[in-house]
Design an enzyme around this catalytic site. Sequence first.
Site, PDB file in Angstrom:
ATOM      1  CB  SER A 131       0.709  44.474 -16.321  1.00  0.00           C
ATOM      2  OG  SER A 131       1.272  45.154 -17.403  1.00  0.00           O
ATOM      3  CE1 TYR A 144      -3.065  48.241 -15.838  1.00  0.00           C
ATOM      4  CE2 TYR A 144      -0.972  48.103 -16.985  1.00  0.00           C
ATOM      5  CZ  TYR A 144      -2.212  47.571 -16.687  1.00  0.00           C
ATOM      6  OH  TYR A 144      -2.584  46.357 -17.230  1.00  0.00           O
TER       7      TYR A 144
HETATM    8  N1  NAP Z   1      -4.497  44.194 -23.091  1.00  0.00           N
HETATM    9  C1  NAP Z   1      -3.279  44.426 -22.655  1.00  0.00           C
HETATM   10  O1  NAP Z   1      -2.405  44.870 -23.424  1.00  0.00           O
HETATM   11  C2  NAP Z   1      -2.920  44.116 -21.230  1.00  0.00           C
HETATM   12  C3  NAP Z   1      -1.565  44.120 -20.877  1.00  0.00           C
HETATM   13  C4  NAP Z   1      -1.211  43.835 -19.572  1.00  0.00           C
HETATM   14  C5  NAP Z   1      -2.181  43.539 -18.637  1.00  0.00           C
HETATM   15  N2  NAP Z   1      -3.493  43.549 -18.989  1.00  0.00           N
HETATM   16  C6  NAP Z   1      -4.486  43.248 -17.961  1.00  0.00           C
HETATM   17  O2  NAP Z   1      -5.336  42.225 -18.430  1.00  0.00           O
HETATM   18  C7  NAP Z   1      -6.632  42.378 -17.861  1.00  0.00           C
HETATM   19  C8  NAP Z   1      -7.683  42.372 -18.968  1.00  0.00           C
HETATM   20  O3  NAP Z   1      -7.410  43.418 -19.857  1.00  0.00           O
HETATM   21  P1  NAP Z   1      -8.095  43.525 -21.303  1.00  0.00           P
HETATM   22  O4  NAP Z   1      -7.083  44.042 -22.222  1.00  0.00           O
HETATM   23  O5  NAP Z   1      -8.816  42.286 -21.630  1.00  0.00           O
HETATM   24  O6  NAP Z   1      -9.124  44.717 -21.001  1.00  0.00           O
HETATM   25  P2  NAP Z   1     -10.648  44.939 -21.443  1.00  0.00           P
HETATM   26  O7  NAP Z   1     -10.902  44.355 -22.795  1.00  0.00           O
HETATM   27  O8  NAP Z   1     -10.911  46.389 -21.225  1.00  0.00           O
HETATM   28  O9  NAP Z   1     -11.468  44.079 -20.398  1.00  0.00           O
HETATM   29  C9  NAP Z   1     -11.637  44.488 -19.090  1.00  0.00           C
HETATM   30  C10 NAP Z   1     -12.687  43.604 -18.446  1.00  0.00           C
HETATM   31  O10 NAP Z   1     -12.841  44.042 -17.094  1.00  0.00           O
HETATM   32  C11 NAP Z   1     -14.225  44.123 -16.803  1.00  0.00           C
HETATM   33  N3  NAP Z   1     -14.507  45.166 -15.821  1.00  0.00           N
HETATM   34  C12 NAP Z   1     -14.142  46.471 -15.895  1.00  0.00           C
HETATM   35  N4  NAP Z   1     -14.615  47.134 -14.829  1.00  0.00           N
HETATM   36  C13 NAP Z   1     -15.313  46.228 -14.084  1.00  0.00           C
HETATM   37  C14 NAP Z   1     -16.038  46.302 -12.872  1.00  0.00           C
HETATM   38  N5  NAP Z   1     -16.152  47.448 -12.193  1.00  0.00           N
HETATM   39  N6  NAP Z   1     -16.630  45.182 -12.409  1.00  0.00           N
HETATM   40  C15 NAP Z   1     -16.532  44.023 -13.095  1.00  0.00           C
HETATM   41  N7  NAP Z   1     -15.832  43.877 -14.224  1.00  0.00           N
HETATM   42  C16 NAP Z   1     -15.243  44.972 -14.717  1.00  0.00           C
HETATM   43  C17 NAP Z   1     -14.889  44.472 -18.133  1.00  0.00           C
HETATM   44  O11 NAP Z   1     -16.213  43.948 -18.139  1.00  0.00           O
HETATM   45  P3  NAP Z   1     -17.540  44.850 -17.968  1.00  0.00           P
HETATM   46  O12 NAP Z   1     -17.278  46.157 -18.634  1.00  0.00           O
HETATM   47  O13 NAP Z   1     -18.578  44.000 -18.604  1.00  0.00           O
HETATM   48  O14 NAP Z   1     -17.735  44.976 -16.495  1.00  0.00           O
HETATM   49  C18 NAP Z   1     -14.040  43.709 -19.137  1.00  0.00           C
HETATM   50  O15 NAP Z   1     -14.562  42.420 -19.361  1.00  0.00           O
HETATM   51  C19 NAP Z   1      -6.594  43.671 -17.050  1.00  0.00           C
HETATM   52  O16 NAP Z   1      -6.357  43.371 -15.696  1.00  0.00           O
HETATM   53  C20 NAP Z   1      -5.403  44.409 -17.638  1.00  0.00           C
HETATM   54  O17 NAP Z   1      -4.832  45.293 -16.719  1.00  0.00           O
HETATM   55  C21 NAP Z   1      -3.886  43.832 -20.269  1.00  0.00           C
END
Ligand code: NAP
Length: 251
Positions: A131, A144
Amino acid sequence: MNNVTSPVAVVTGASSGLGRAVAREFRRNGYTVIALCRRAPEPETADRFLAVDLTDAEQRARAAATIEQEFGRVDVLVNNAGIGSYATWEELSEEELRREFELDFFAPVELTRLLLPSLEKVRGSIVNISSVAAHVPVGCMGAYNAVKAALRMYSLTLRMEVAGRGIHVLNVCPGRIDTGFSTRALGGRRPPETPGRTSSSAEVFAQKLFRACRKHRRELVYPGWYRPVIWFARHFPGVVERANRRIWRLK
Ligand SMILES: NC(=O)c1ccc[n+]([C@@H]2O[C@H](COP(=O)([O-])OP(=O)(O)OC[C@H]3O[C@@H](n4cnc5c(N)ncnc54)[C@H](OP(=O)(O)O)[C@@H]3O)[C@@H](O)[C@H]2O)c1
């Protein structure tokens, strides 16, 4: 073993958000995609779904064994699944802190360890979703910041260690992309609204990631306008501190 002729991409957290867009982008480019998450992704997202809680060591090991048995290779591993938190260090409970580190740090490190032999066979790529928070300290997101910085350093050092075996490592730093991520975060606070900053998209992010992976780049920051923000935060930490205290109304 499946007779797969296409390259294989394993994407964690492909059931929503960035992981879903990344899985679809690899599929669009001819990859066979294996999704690792707890909820089943939509059918157009992946060719194979393995229901895995990535924080469970046994489930991780079982998934890695199934991948090796069914596909025999991993061309790309995208460690995407993650969770955030919004709380001061004092407010965040030890249980929440450990949960965040289990999913955002230990799960990708241990899954990668398990899949390294399958990656080495085809001189594959490991993509870790860190991130911008790995570079820029944000008030009430200290845990985080810390876990994503740890993942970033893991990526940069792993890259040195596995290069000789033909394995490439890309660290990815997304900025804020609207996925509903903040609604699922741990901790009792929520980020303040920042209207007018919605130019980023999960689909464009996925395209950039795919290209950066193909070019064997070291690090991707998306959207690109976060690069001067990172530079500014490094050179003017006092300004960043004051701004954060004001935004989060910290005394
Ligand atoms: N969106 C942003 O602004 C942003 C910015 C910087 C970095 N990121 C990073 O990008 C990545 C994805 O973020 P996102 O925004 O797409 O979040 P999201 O929509 O909340 O997706 C998170 C994913 O992680 C999976 N997950 C959560 N807990 C899990 C577990 N215990 N076992 C297996 N899978 C699990 C969830 O699937 P299930 O619930 O089906 O398990 C879901 O598919 C993360 O690492 C986040 O830190 C996001």
